[in-house]
Motif scaffolding. Structure first.
Motif, mmCIF file in Angstrom:
data_model
loop_
_atom_site.group_PDB
_atom_site.id
_atom_site.type_symbol
_atom_site.label_atom_id
_atom_site.label_comp_id
_atom_site.label_asym_id
_atom_site.label_seq_id
_atom_site.Cartn_x
_atom_site.Cartn_y
_atom_site.Cartn_z
ATOM 1 N N ILE A 38 0.853 -1.194 0.000
ATOM 2 C CA ILE A 38 0.000 0.000 0.000
ATOM 3 C C ILE A 38 0.885 1.239 0.000
ATOM 4 N N ASP A 39 0.536 2.205 -0.843
ATOM 5 C CA ASP A 39 1.346 3.412 -0.988
ATOM 6 C C ASP A 39 1.109 4.387 0.154
ATOM 7 N N VAL A 40 2.204 4.956 0.639
ATOM 8 C CA VAL A 40 2.193 6.086 1.570
ATOM 9 C C VAL A 40 3.171 7.107 1.015
ATOM 10 N N ALA A 41 2.681 8.317 0.753
ATOM 11 C CA ALA A 41 3.517 9.377 0.171
ATOM 12 C C ALA A 41 4.174 8.903 -1.131
ATOM 13 N N GLY A 42 3.395 8.183 -1.948
ATOM 14 C CA GLY A 42 3.864 7.794 -3.267
ATOM 15 C C GLY A 42 4.810 6.618 -3.307
ATOM 16 N N LYS A 43 4.925 5.879 -2.202
ATOM 17 C CA LYS A 43 5.869 4.763 -2.162
ATOM 18 C C LYS A 43 5.291 3.655 -1.295
ATOM 19 N N PRO A 44 5.401 2.395 -1.707
ATOM 20 C CA PRO A 44 4.871 1.309 -0.883
ATOM 21 C C PRO A 44 5.526 1.269 0.498
ATOM 22 N N LEU A 45 4.734 0.849 1.476
ATOM 23 C CA LEU A 45 5.265 0.728 2.835
ATOM 24 C C LEU A 45 6.517 -0.136 2.873
ATOM 25 N N LEU A 46 6.545 -1.206 2.096
ATOM 26 C CA LEU A 46 7.709 -2.079 2.080
ATOM 27 C C LEU A 46 8.955 -1.325 1.645
ATOM 28 N N ASP A 47 8.822 -0.418 0.691
ATOM 29 C CA ASP A 47 9.984 0.345 0.227
ATOM 30 C C ASP A 47 10.449 1.356 1.268
ATOM 31 N N HIS A 48 9.526 1.916 2.048
ATOM 32 C CA HIS A 48 9.938 2.774 3.166
ATOM 33 C C HIS A 48 10.829 1.978 4.121
ATOM 34 N N ALA A 49 10.424 0.738 4.430
ATOM 35 C CA ALA A 49 11.217 -0.101 5.329
ATOM 36 C C ALA A 49 12.563 -0.466 4.704
ATOM 37 N N LEU A 50 12.560 -0.798 3.427
ATOM 38 C CA LEU A 50 13.818 -1.141 2.767
ATOM 39 C C LEU A 50 14.781 0.043 2.733
ATOM 40 N N ASP A 51 14.264 1.245 2.575
ATOM 41 C CA ASP A 51 15.128 2.430 2.597
ATOM 42 C C ASP A 51 15.849 2.555 3.935
ATOM 43 N N ILE A 52 15.133 2.260 5.023
ATOM 44 C CA ILE A 52 15.739 2.317 6.354
ATOM 45 C C ILE A 52 16.889 1.320 6.450
ATOM 46 N N ASP A 104 18.141 -6.962 -4.013
ATOM 47 C CA ASP A 104 19.048 -7.716 -3.138
ATOM 48 C C ASP A 104 18.312 -8.204 -1.896
ATOM 49 N N VAL A 105 17.216 -8.921 -2.108
ATOM 50 C CA VAL A 105 16.344 -9.340 -1.018
ATOM 51 C C VAL A 105 15.952 -10.796 -1.247
ATOM 52 N N ALA A 106 16.083 -11.621 -0.213
ATOM 53 C CA ALA A 106 15.601 -12.998 -0.264
ATOM 54 C C ALA A 106 14.185 -13.056 0.306
ATOM 55 N N ILE A 107 13.401 -13.996 -0.161
ATOM 56 C CA ILE A 107 12.015 -14.139 0.294
ATOM 57 C C ILE A 107 11.847 -15.481 0.995
ATOM 58 N N SER A 108 11.265 -15.421 2.181
ATOM 59 C CA SER A 108 10.883 -16.614 2.918
ATOM 60 C C SER A 108 9.365 -16.731 2.811
ATOM 61 N N HIS A 109 8.896 -17.560 1.892
ATOM 62 C CA HIS A 109 7.456 -17.648 1.647
ATOM 63 C C HIS A 109 6.824 -18.713 2.535
ATOM 64 N N GLU A 110 5.833 -18.306 3.299
ATOM 65 C CA GLU A 110 5.114 -19.214 4.187
ATOM 66 C C GLU A 110 3.894 -19.732 3.430
ATOM 67 N N ALA A 111 4.095 -20.808 2.673
ATOM 68 C CA ALA A 111 3.090 -21.242 1.707
ATOM 69 C C ALA A 111 1.862 -21.851 2.369
ATOM 70 N N ASP A 112 2.054 -22.699 3.358
ATOM 71 C CA ASP A 112 0.941 -23.475 3.902
ATOM 72 C C ASP A 112 0.120 -22.707 4.929
ATOM 73 N N GLN A 113 0.778 -21.936 5.757
ATOM 74 C CA GLN A 113 0.093 -21.185 6.800
ATOM 75 C C GLN A 113 0.966 -20.037 7.235
ATOM 76 N N ILE A 114 0.327 -19.026 7.813
ATOM 77 C CA ILE A 114 1.082 -17.908 8.350
ATOM 78 C C ILE A 114 1.651 -18.315 9.707
ATOM 79 N N LEU A 115 2.881 -17.968 9.967
ATOM 80 C CA LEU A 115 3.635 -18.532 11.088
ATOM 81 C C LEU A 115 3.795 -17.589 12.273
ATOM 82 N N ASP A 116 3.203 -16.400 12.220
ATOM 83 C CA ASP A 116 3.362 -15.379 13.258
ATOM 84 C C ASP A 116 4.819 -14.894 13.260
ATOM 85 N N THR A 117 5.118 -13.954 14.125
ATOM 86 C CA THR A 117 6.436 -13.305 14.050
ATOM 87 C C THR A 117 7.573 -14.243 14.432
#
Length: 228
Positions: A28-42, A70-83
């Motif tokens: 979801i965009d915030v100030a023209g940029k996805p939230l994920l990209d705000h986190a990646l910038d940090i 330069d990001v790896a993805i850990s996909h939780e295919a079967d169920q969401i695993l919590d934090t």
């Protein structure tokens, strides 16, 4: 210091509906940029080695967005695993003796929050370090505070401070935890009891973007003059 970073992006974003009916909350965009990209910038502006993002709900969109980065993805295919379970599942992609975890549903102003936590991290005495804020600097936070710090910086439950969603943690703590689905709160409770859980204060401001109204609050915060 070797530090890997885990970004949490697997949730259903139910508080963000209807915006999350067709896209995951981190996109979801915030100030023209996805939230994920705000986190990646940090993360990219602070010392780190590897970045891992977990996914579950509409994970194909997360994967498409990150393709070629330069990001790896850990996909939780079967169920969401919590934090805690999500971090445990991602450990094969991580290898540093300390891992930072960061929620992706917030924006920040002030100094780099990951660099702030790193400056306070003392692994000889800490097993976890949580970045916290006074309630008046936690825009959009609802409900009571989360923690109190004692004179040495150890955390206890309850009190005026709000957890920001960023921490540094020794990954062996989740590797040793039984089960596949669990919250990091279970790890923190063990560390609080043993006196190995610490907190440090973030001197800037932070805005929770967990519901649609938080978008306007976050964009207003980002428009404010930077005085920190």
């Amino acid at each position: 210091m070797q530090l890997d970073v885990m970004l949490f992006a697997a949730g259903f974003g139910t508080r963000m509906r209807p915006l999350t009916d067709s896209r995951p909350k981190p996109l979801i965009d915030v100030a023209g940029k996805p939230l994920l990209d705000h986190a990646l910038d940090i993360v990219r502006a602070a010392p780190h080695r590897r970045i891992v993002v977990n996914s579950h709900y509409l994970g194909d969109q997360i994967a498409a967005h990150l393709r070629g980065q330069d990001v790896a993805i850990s996909h939780e295919a079967d169920q969401i695993l919590d934090t805690g379970g999500g971090l445990k599942a991602a450990l094969p992609l991580l290898g540093a003796p300390q891992v930072a975890t960061l929620n992706t549903d917030a924006v920040w102003t002030g100094p780099n929050p990951l660099a702030t936590a790193l400056a306070a991290w003392q692994p000889a005495q800490m097993d976890a370090l949580l970045l916290c804020l006074p309630a008046e600097n936690a825009i959009g936070h609802q409900g009571p505070g989360d923690f109190t710090l004692d004179a040495e910086g150890r955390i206890s439950r309850g009190g005026p401070l709000v957890y920001s969603g960023l921490q540094i943690l020794k990954p062996g703590l989740v590797a040793d935890h039984p089960g596949a689905v669990f919250s990091l709160n279970a790890v923190w409770d063990r560390l609080i009891a043993s006196g190995r859980a610490y907190g440090t204060l973030f001197p800037g401001q932070w805005c929770d973007v967990g519901h649609p109204g938080g978008i306007a609050e976050a964009e207003a915060l980002l428009r404010k003059p930077r005085d920190v």
